[in-house]
Enzyme design. Structure first.
Site, PDB file in Angstrom:
ATOM      1  N   GLN A  18       9.245  -6.408  -3.423  1.00  0.00           N
ATOM      2  CA  GLN A  18      10.478  -6.009  -2.865  1.00  0.00           C
ATOM      3  C   GLN A  18      10.804  -6.050  -1.462  1.00  0.00           C
ATOM      4  O   GLN A  18      11.990  -6.452  -1.021  1.00  0.00           O
ATOM      5  CB  GLN A  18      10.839  -4.356  -3.222  1.00  0.00           C
ATOM      6  N   GLU A 141       5.745   0.983  -1.780  1.00  0.00           N
ATOM      7  CA  GLU A 141       6.853   1.844  -1.454  1.00  0.00           C
ATOM      8  C   GLU A 141       6.240   3.356  -1.123  1.00  0.00           C
ATOM      9  O   GLU A 141       6.624   4.024   0.057  1.00  0.00           O
ATOM     10  CB  GLU A 141       7.647   1.923  -2.594  1.00  0.00           C
ATOM     11  N   ASP A 173      10.454  -0.089   1.183  1.00  0.00           N
ATOM     12  CA  ASP A 173      10.384  -1.475   0.627  1.00  0.00           C
ATOM     13  C   ASP A 173      11.762  -2.092   1.094  1.00  0.00           C
ATOM     14  O   ASP A 173      11.592  -2.761   2.361  1.00  0.00           O
ATOM     15  CB  ASP A 173      10.439  -1.635  -0.661  1.00  0.00           C
ATOM     16  N   GLY A 255      22.035  17.807  10.309  1.00  0.00           N
ATOM     17  CA  GLY A 255      22.697  17.613  11.588  1.00  0.00           C
ATOM     18  C   GLY A 255      23.164  19.099  12.070  1.00  0.00           C
ATOM     19  O   GLY A 255      22.628  20.137  11.640  1.00  0.00           O
ATOM     20  N   GLY A 256      24.268  19.180  13.123  1.00  0.00           N
ATOM     21  CA  GLY A 256      24.473  20.587  13.500  1.00  0.00           C
ATOM     22  C   GLY A 256      25.487  21.194  12.582  1.00  0.00           C
ATOM     23  O   GLY A 256      25.739  22.373  12.810  1.00  0.00           O
TER      24      GLY A 256
HETATM   25  N1  CAO Z   1      -0.914 -20.174  -3.889  1.00  0.00           N
HETATM   26  C1  CAO Z   1      -2.138 -19.382  -4.044  1.00  0.00           C
HETATM   27  N2  CAO Z   1      -2.459 -18.356  -3.556  1.00  0.00           N
HETATM   28  C2  CAO Z   1      -1.411 -17.316  -3.307  1.00  0.00           C
HETATM   29  C3  CAO Z   1      -0.241 -17.740  -3.488  1.00  0.00           C
HETATM   30  C4  CAO Z   1       0.192 -19.100  -3.771  1.00  0.00           C
HETATM   31  N3  CAO Z   1       1.535 -19.412  -3.887  1.00  0.00           N
HETATM   32  N4  CAO Z   1       0.795 -16.815  -3.122  1.00  0.00           N
HETATM   33  C5  CAO Z   1      -0.322 -15.727  -2.840  1.00  0.00           C
HETATM   34  N5  CAO Z   1      -1.299 -16.249  -2.988  1.00  0.00           N
HETATM   35  C6  CAO Z   1      -2.612 -15.162  -2.911  1.00  0.00           C
HETATM   36  C7  CAO Z   1      -2.945 -14.863  -1.500  1.00  0.00           C
HETATM   37  O1  CAO Z   1      -3.471 -16.052  -0.670  1.00  0.00           O
HETATM   38  C8  CAO Z   1      -3.875 -13.553  -1.488  1.00  0.00           C
HETATM   39  O2  CAO Z   1      -5.121 -14.201  -1.942  1.00  0.00           O
HETATM   40  P1  CAO Z   1      -6.627 -13.523  -1.103  1.00  0.00           P
HETATM   41  O3  CAO Z   1      -6.343 -12.155  -1.366  1.00  0.00           O
HETATM   42  O4  CAO Z   1      -7.567 -14.441  -1.932  1.00  0.00           O
HETATM   43  O5  CAO Z   1      -6.416 -14.017   0.578  1.00  0.00           O
HETATM   44  C9  CAO Z   1      -3.239 -13.121  -3.031  1.00  0.00           C
HETATM   45  O6  CAO Z   1      -2.564 -14.239  -3.670  1.00  0.00           O
HETATM   46  C10 CAO Z   1      -2.054 -11.857  -2.430  1.00  0.00           C
HETATM   47  O7  CAO Z   1      -2.902 -11.004  -2.223  1.00  0.00           O
HETATM   48  P2  CAO Z   1      -2.052  -9.768  -1.936  1.00  0.00           P
HETATM   49  O8  CAO Z   1      -3.010  -8.784  -1.095  1.00  0.00           O
HETATM   50  O9  CAO Z   1      -0.649  -9.881  -1.073  1.00  0.00           O
HETATM   51  O10 CAO Z   1      -1.670  -9.188  -3.380  1.00  0.00           O
HETATM   52  P3  CAO Z   1      -1.975  -7.672  -3.996  1.00  0.00           P
HETATM   53  O11 CAO Z   1      -1.367  -7.927  -5.414  1.00  0.00           O
HETATM   54  O12 CAO Z   1      -3.330  -7.324  -4.017  1.00  0.00           O
HETATM   55  O13 CAO Z   1      -1.304  -6.765  -3.068  1.00  0.00           O
HETATM   56  C11 CAO Z   1       0.555  -5.768  -2.003  1.00  0.00           C
HETATM   57  C12 CAO Z   1       0.132  -6.435  -2.996  1.00  0.00           C
HETATM   58  C13 CAO Z   1       1.936  -5.718  -1.932  1.00  0.00           C
HETATM   59  C14 CAO Z   1       0.096  -4.329  -2.139  1.00  0.00           C
HETATM   60  C15 CAO Z   1       0.201  -6.468  -0.764  1.00  0.00           C
HETATM   61  O14 CAO Z   1       0.658  -7.574  -0.751  1.00  0.00           O
HETATM   62  C16 CAO Z   1       0.658  -5.692   0.545  1.00  0.00           C
HETATM   63  O15 CAO Z   1      -0.068  -4.681   1.029  1.00  0.00           O
HETATM   64  N6  CAO Z   1       1.698  -6.136   1.293  1.00  0.00           N
HETATM   65  C17 CAO Z   1       2.001  -6.013   2.703  1.00  0.00           C
HETATM   66  C18 CAO Z   1       2.800  -4.802   2.299  1.00  0.00           C
HETATM   67  C19 CAO Z   1       4.023  -4.871   1.489  1.00  0.00           C
HETATM   68  O16 CAO Z   1       5.046  -5.760   1.559  1.00  0.00           O
HETATM   69  N7  CAO Z   1       3.905  -4.288   0.555  1.00  0.00           N
HETATM   70  C20 CAO Z   1       5.272  -3.992  -0.105  1.00  0.00           C
HETATM   71  C21 CAO Z   1       5.316  -4.794  -1.563  1.00  0.00           C
HETATM   72  S1  CAO Z   1       7.038  -4.190  -2.135  1.00  0.00           S
HETATM   73  O17 CAO Z   1       6.309  -2.843  -2.889  1.00  0.00           O
END
Ligand code: CAO
Length: 423
Positions: A18, A141, A173, A255-256
């Site tokens: 998001q 979030e 988000d 607020g106030g």
């Molecule tokens: N091709 C190949 N690999 C891809 C890709 C693509 N097109 N798109 C993503 N990937 C891979 C990334 O390289 C990564 O791989 P590695 O971990 O091996 O380096 C993986 O997919 C994505 O990892 P991630 O850590 O982003 O994903 P997750 O599902 O484990 O975590 C989240 C999700 C949201 C917790 C994490 O992305 C995060 O903390 N993001 C930053 C904060 C954020 O935006 N959070 C809000 C999300 S909205 O609620």
């Protein structure tokens, strides 16, 4: 207006869930060419989360990805990396919200991106800011709402529901995405002056905290004064005040001017039969007139905000008594004539059908190739020169061939990438 303000700005939308998608969607509404880069075969996880129609993109995805193009690309495969390099050379902005270090592990460090395109603006969302002692944490979030101060100050301080409380509004988000959009636009204007791109980062904790500004105000007031006068429900000797911790404010106005949620006709069976009523200082006389309490206008126990404070529960009870036989809409229709800041508590069911929101483009119905059509929330920002037109979200990889052709790839190269599942 055919020439939207952000026309000509090309954005690599390397975002998911998001926070990132909300940012790039808004920039797409305002004319940017937003290319959503997704993993082949899977795509953004929200495409399949909480589906309401089997096998069709879920509303979670469609409501955050309108006006974009979708390119599937395995950016861990060498061919995929080469495509991303080309895209970086030709784009203005890249937005990402992967877990900490994911982009670096893919080989796209900030240094590498700058080598490819010194004008590139790299915009990132992370849970915590760079160098923060929690910078390695992945964040969703509600985690951000807790880390940013919203949860500790939302809800009730005493009683069985007195736990820290999450807001339904996406403070972690979408709010972070909106902050990031401001950062991106600022960097674009900066680049017009210097020719150089830059890294723009917004942490979810910071974005939540930025909206909790008045709570940080209260913490400092509390440490000076010893209590917070605007919480009529709390005795000054309560333990939170003794410990000098900003308490959860319930429904008190921050607020106030005191405010509260008040019951209207039907509250016993309708969970949203309420209005929010604000006792605005200079509206006191109109409030007395509205309630048929002219004597309060001259009684020194009521004429100033300070004098009213000890009676605030009685004042709210009097208003509730006045509106107990009126619906929330009837109550607001009375109070609006007296210029009193108030509104009905509106349910999602009511908002979805609200004629004014439909008319203003704040709720729009858009066609979708698989779903038929769906409702989404349109631009909350209104412009005099154009009205953003919202189009349906793209299917997974719908524009892969188109985008690759624009980058100069021929049909054979595209077919080879497909065969190797690079796209
Ligand atoms: N091709 C190949 N690999 C891809 C890709 C693509 N097109 N798109 C993503 N990937 C891979 C990334 O390289 C990564 O791989 P590695 O971990 O091996 O380096 C993986 O997919 C994505 O990892 P991630 O850590 O982003 O994903 P997750 O599902 O484990 O975590 C989240 C999700 C949201 C917790 C994490 O992305 C995060 O903390 N993001 C930053 C904060 C954020 O935006 N959070 C809000 C999300 S909205 O609620």
């Amino acid at each position: 207006m055919s020439d939207l303000p952000l026309k000509g700005i090309k954005i690599i939308d390397f975002t998911h869930v998001q926070a990132g998608p909300a940012c790039t969607q808004m920039l797409a509404w305002f004319g940017a060419d937003v290319i959503k880069l997704e993993r082949p075969g899977a795509g953004d996880v929200t495409r399949t989360q909480l589906r309401d129609i089997p096998n069709a993109d879920a509303l979670y995805f469609t409501m955050l990805n309108s006006n974009k193009r979708s390119l599937t690309l395995n950016t861990k495969a060498p061919e995929g990396k080469a495509v991303l390099e080309k895209l970086i050379r030709e784009s203005d902005v890249m937005v990402e919200n992967f877990g900490p270090g994911a982009l670096d592990r893919m080989g796209f460090t900030w240094e590498r991106i700058q080598e490819l395109n010194p004008g590139m603006i790299l915009a990132s969302v992370k849970g915590f800011s760079e160098g923060h002692h929690y910078e390695d944490l992945k964040v969703y979030e509600n985690v951000a709402q807790c880390a940013g101060g919203a949860a500790s100050t939302t809800g009730w301080w005493k009683g069985e529901n007195s736990v820290p409380t999450i807001s339904a509004a996406a403070l972690g988000d979408s709010n972070t995405g909106m902050h990031l959009a401001i950062g991106i636009l600022t960097a674009i204007i900066g680049r017009q002056k210097t020719g150089k791109g830059q890294k723009v980062a917004c942490s979810m904790q910071d974005a939540v905290l930025n909206l909790c500004r008045v709570k940080m105000r209260d913490q400092q007031r509390l440490e000076k004064v010893g209590y917070l006068e605007e919480y009529p429900q709390y005795p000054h000797e309560m333990e939170a005040f003794a410990d000098k911790v900003t308490p959860r404010g319930g429904n008190a106005g921050g607020g106030g001017q005191p405010g509260w949620i008040l019951k209207c006709k039907g509250w016993e069976t309708d969970p949203n039969a309420y209005i929010y009523f604000t006792v605005q200082g200079h509206a006191w006389e109109p409030i007395c007139d509205a309630l048929g309490k002219p004597e309060w206008k001259t009684d020194p126990a009521y004429t100033t905000a300070k004098a009213r404070q000890p009676h605030i529960d009685e004042i709210f009870a009097t208003i509730e008594d006045f509106i107990k036989d009126k619906t929330k809409f009837e109550a607001v229709d009375i109070f609006r004539k007296f210029d009193i800041p108030c509104a009905p508590v509106l349910s999602m069911k009511e908002l979805l059908r609200d004629e004014s929101l439909r008319k203003s483009g704040s709720i729009v119905e858009v066609p979708h190739k698989e779903r038929g059509s769906y409702f989404t929330i349109g631009s909350p920002i209104k412009f005099s020169a154009f009205k953003p037109s919202i189009t349906g979200s793209p299917l997974l990889g719908e524009h892969s061939e188109q985008v690759l052709a624009e980058l100069g790839y021929g049909a054979e190269q595209i077919a080879a990438m497909k065969a190797k599942e690079v796209i």
